[in-house]
Design an enzyme around this catalytic site. Structure first.
Site, short mmCIF file in Angstrom:
data_model
loop_
_atom_site.label_atom_id
_atom_site.label_comp_id
_atom_site.label_asym_id
_atom_site.label_seq_id
_atom_site.Cartn_x
_atom_site.Cartn_y
_atom_site.Cartn_z
N ASP A 2 0.26 -1.30 0.15
CA ASP A 2 0.50 -0.07 0.09
C ASP A 2 0.73 1.46 -0.14
OD1 ASP A 2 -2.35 1.21 0.29
OD2 ASP A 2 -2.25 1.76 2.36
N HIS A 3 -0.11 2.33 -0.56
CA HIS A 3 1.27 3.31 -0.89
C HIS A 3 2.68 3.49 -1.16
CE1 HIS A 3 -2.67 6.87 0.66
NE2 HIS A 3 -2.80 5.65 1.44
N GLU A 32 -4.41 6.69 -6.31
CA GLU A 32 -5.64 7.56 -5.48
C GLU A 32 -5.30 8.71 -6.40
OE1 GLU A 32 -4.51 10.37 -1.80
OE2 GLU A 32 -4.37 8.38 -1.71
N HIS A 64 -9.84 4.98 1.24
CA HIS A 64 -9.06 5.73 2.97
C HIS A 64 -9.58 6.44 3.63
CE1 HIS A 64 -5.37 4.53 -0.40
NE2 HIS A 64 -6.36 3.56 -0.65
N GLY A 65 -8.71 5.58 4.58
CA GLY A 65 -8.84 6.66 6.36
C GLY A 65 -10.49 5.57 7.06
#
Length: 282
Positions: A84-85, A136, A211-212
């Site tokens: 991820d990311h 994203e 996300h979040g």
């Protein structure tokens, strides 16, 4: 059970009108808790390791990836492994030999044109190796090292027309969008823009990613899935459960030194959190 691919879990959830949760792994206890929570809920899940978690482990991906994969394979639940990311090209290239079926390539801090170019190249690289790629568009914000971000500020939200063009020009398999959530929220107070989610789901052929989600209340998550959100990322909620149990134990046992005494209840608390989120998705 053998690892399942992230793409398969997302496609299956999308076809059923459900969501699929992706939980952040930082320690071995996180991986064990995610597997245990998924088994208890009778649901599939995605175990994701972020670039920040890799940095925490000294910059090497292989050890935490191998441990997480071993936990997943030993579980009776259907589990996938996701990186991820990722912003670092070297880490991106490490995903395939480490056994990841998917990567979230994060070029969101670049200008739009540079983001498209870099992401398209990451997608080309990934697809040549059978790797599903998420990206994203918009500003979710809240990650470590970033300035505070107002999730409701003008220009922060993902624009549907731009998102459709972005997916077309990059070829990404899934798109994380900014619709009112923020990373690293410790209270579940976020209010999502469900009209925007529906517009994005209509405009964008790729599945949408939230996300979040740790900061999003239960009913908001349910509504988001009904509006078209598919992959639901959860990280901070696990850390909140973990740290709460560690604090409680150490406060009651000031002379305690055996980490197993507080890691066991911390792992159990995270498993309960995982099962709770998984119960929202169908």
């Amino acid at each position: 059970m053998p690892l399942v691919s992230t793409g398969e879990l997302v496609a299956r959830a999308r076809a059923a009108g459900h969501g699929v949760a992706a939980f952040n792994v930082i320690t071995l206890e996180h991986a064990e808790a995610i597997a245990l929570g998924a088994e208890r809920a009778g649901s599939p899940a995605i175990l994701q390791i972020s670039e920040n978690a890799v940095k925490f482990h000294g910059g090497g991906l292989s050890a935490i990836a191998a441990a997480t994969a071993a936990v997943a394979r030993a579980s009776s639940a259907s589990l996938a492994l996701h990186l991820d990311h990722v912003t670092d090209a070297e880490l991106l290239r490490a995903a395939h030999p480490a056994g990841f079926s998917s990567v979230m390539f994060d070029a969101s801090k670049l200008s739009y044109g540079e983001n498209v170019k870099a992401t398209a190249e990451a997608v080309r690289w990934g697809h040549e190796r059978g790797i599903w790629v998420e990206a994203e568009l918009g500003e979710v914000g809240g990650k470590e090292g970033e300035p505070p971000l107002d999730a409701h500020a003008p220009g922060v939200r993902t624009d549907p027309a731009e998102a459709a063009a972005y997916v077309r020009d990059t070829g990404v398999d899934a798109l994380a969008v900014a619709v009112g959530s923020s990373h690293a929220m410790t209270e579940r107070t976020a209010t999502l823009d469900h009209e925007l989610i529906a517009s994005l789901a209509s405009a964008v052929p790729a599945p949408l990613v939230l996300h979040g989600s740790s900061g999003v209340p239960d009913e908001e998550i349910r509504r988001a899935i009904a509006s078209g959100m598919v992959k639901i990322n959860v990280g901070t909620a696990l850390n909140t459960a973990f740290t709460g149990e560690v604090r409680a134990y150490l406060a009651a046992h000031e002379q305690g030194v055996d980490p197993r005494k507080y890691l066991a209840p911390a792992r159990e608390a995270m498993a309960g959190t995982v099962a709770g989120f998984l119960g929202l998705l169908t």
